[in-house]
Design a protein around this motif. Structure first.
Motif, mmCIF file in Angstrom:
data_model
loop_
_atom_site.group_PDB
_atom_site.id
_atom_site.type_symbol
_atom_site.label_atom_id
_atom_site.label_comp_id
_atom_site.label_asym_id
_atom_site.label_seq_id
_atom_site.Cartn_x
_atom_site.Cartn_y
_atom_site.Cartn_z
ATOM 1 N N UNK A 83 0.941 -1.323 -0.020
ATOM 2 C CA UNK A 83 0.033 0.200 -0.095
ATOM 3 C C UNK A 83 0.877 1.202 -0.209
ATOM 4 N N UNK A 84 2.055 1.204 0.416
ATOM 5 C CA UNK A 84 2.848 2.397 0.374
ATOM 6 C C UNK A 84 3.283 2.846 -0.886
ATOM 7 N N UNK A 85 3.277 1.986 -1.768
ATOM 8 C CA UNK A 85 3.538 2.390 -3.194
ATOM 9 C C UNK A 85 2.475 3.585 -3.621
ATOM 10 N N UNK A 86 1.520 3.575 -3.038
ATOM 11 C CA UNK A 86 0.509 4.816 -3.385
ATOM 12 C C UNK A 86 1.228 6.124 -3.103
ATOM 13 N N UNK A 87 2.286 6.267 -2.288
ATOM 14 C CA UNK A 87 3.211 7.317 -1.972
ATOM 15 C C UNK A 87 3.629 8.120 -3.113
ATOM 16 N N UNK A 88 4.280 6.987 -4.006
ATOM 17 C CA UNK A 88 4.714 7.295 -5.346
ATOM 18 C C UNK A 88 4.027 7.665 -6.299
ATOM 19 N N UNK A 89 2.942 6.799 -6.430
ATOM 20 C CA UNK A 89 1.962 6.818 -7.661
ATOM 21 C C UNK A 89 0.529 7.711 -7.451
ATOM 22 N N UNK A 90 0.314 7.957 -6.363
ATOM 23 C CA UNK A 90 -0.903 8.470 -6.006
ATOM 24 C C UNK A 90 -2.122 7.915 -5.388
ATOM 25 N N UNK A 91 -2.031 6.487 -5.923
ATOM 26 C CA UNK A 91 -2.864 5.506 -5.026
ATOM 27 C C UNK A 91 -2.004 4.134 -5.418
ATOM 28 N N UNK A 92 -2.576 3.095 -4.562
ATOM 29 C CA UNK A 92 -2.389 1.796 -4.651
ATOM 30 C C UNK A 92 -3.431 0.706 -4.342
ATOM 31 N N UNK A 93 -3.411 -0.162 -5.047
ATOM 32 C CA UNK A 93 -4.363 -1.175 -4.890
ATOM 33 C C UNK A 93 -3.821 -2.424 -4.783
ATOM 34 N N UNK A 94 -4.497 -3.311 -3.474
ATOM 35 C CA UNK A 94 -3.944 -4.632 -3.217
ATOM 36 C C UNK A 94 -5.151 -5.370 -3.286
ATOM 37 N N UNK A 95 -5.068 -6.731 -3.984
ATOM 38 C CA UNK A 95 -6.323 -7.430 -3.975
ATOM 39 C C UNK A 95 -6.334 -8.516 -2.782
ATOM 40 N N UNK A 96 -7.422 -8.741 -2.346
ATOM 41 C CA UNK A 96 -7.554 -9.613 -1.295
ATOM 42 C C UNK A 96 -8.005 -11.015 -1.685
ATOM 43 N N UNK A 97 -7.222 -11.887 -1.640
ATOM 44 C CA UNK A 97 -7.332 -13.363 -2.246
ATOM 45 C C UNK A 97 -7.790 -14.044 -0.853
ATOM 46 N N UNK A 98 -9.299 -14.295 -0.896
ATOM 47 C CA UNK A 98 -9.690 -14.898 0.372
ATOM 48 C C UNK A 98 -9.476 -16.342 0.423
ATOM 49 N N UNK A 99 -9.397 -16.775 1.677
ATOM 50 C CA UNK A 99 -9.649 -18.276 2.085
ATOM 51 C C UNK A 99 -11.054 -18.588 2.632
ATOM 52 N N UNK A 100 -11.784 -19.272 1.554
ATOM 53 C CA UNK A 100 -13.057 -19.475 1.845
ATOM 54 C C UNK A 100 -13.304 -20.867 2.306
ATOM 55 N N UNK A 101 -12.432 -21.568 2.806
ATOM 56 C CA UNK A 101 -12.403 -22.754 3.404
ATOM 57 C C UNK A 101 -13.414 -23.035 4.668
ATOM 58 N N UNK A 102 -13.141 -21.891 5.404
ATOM 59 C CA UNK A 102 -13.660 -21.691 7.005
ATOM 60 C C UNK A 102 -14.472 -20.360 7.158
ATOM 61 N N UNK A 103 -15.473 -20.448 7.934
ATOM 62 C CA UNK A 103 -16.185 -19.187 8.471
ATOM 63 C C UNK A 103 -15.625 -18.648 9.587
#
Length: 103
Positions: A24-44
């Motif tokens: 997320x700190x990449x946003x400091x250089x580029x104006x924004x940063x996006x990280x995708x959440x890859x979810x573990x859906x095997x448990x609740x």
């Protein structure tokens, strides 16, 4: 207190969390940063399995407001699609004022 402890255990104290913050700190250089959440859906409840930094070329700023980050797609590469809820974390540091599209 119970919710805070659950968030701390399930998210903040995981080994992946440091990588998330670094990406997320990449946003400091580029104006924004996006990280995708890859979810573990095997448990609740679902928990993030890992976080994946996404190249800014995956995204486009809304041509009307110049601020909203949208996901590029082949159907509308110029306008993009809204970011799906619960799928991405967006960091937009406010280091400079003005419209983000000019940055």
């Amino acid at each position: 207190m119970e919710l805070r402890d659950a968030v701390d255990t399930a998210l903040v104290q995981t080994p992946q969390f440091g990588g998330l913050l670094a990406a997320l700190l990449d946003g400091l250089a580029k104006g924004y940063s996006v990280v995708e959440i890859l979810w573990n859906t095997r448990a609740t409840p679902w928990t993030p399995a890992r976080y994946a930094w996404r190249d800014p070329r995956w995204f486009v700023l809304d041509p009307i407001d110049g601020e909203t980050v949208r996901l590029r797609d082949s159907a509308g590469p110029r306008d993009g699609q809204p970011l799906p809820p619960g799928k991405f974390i967006l960091h937009r540091p406010r280091l400079k004022m003005g419209v983000a599209i000019r940055g």
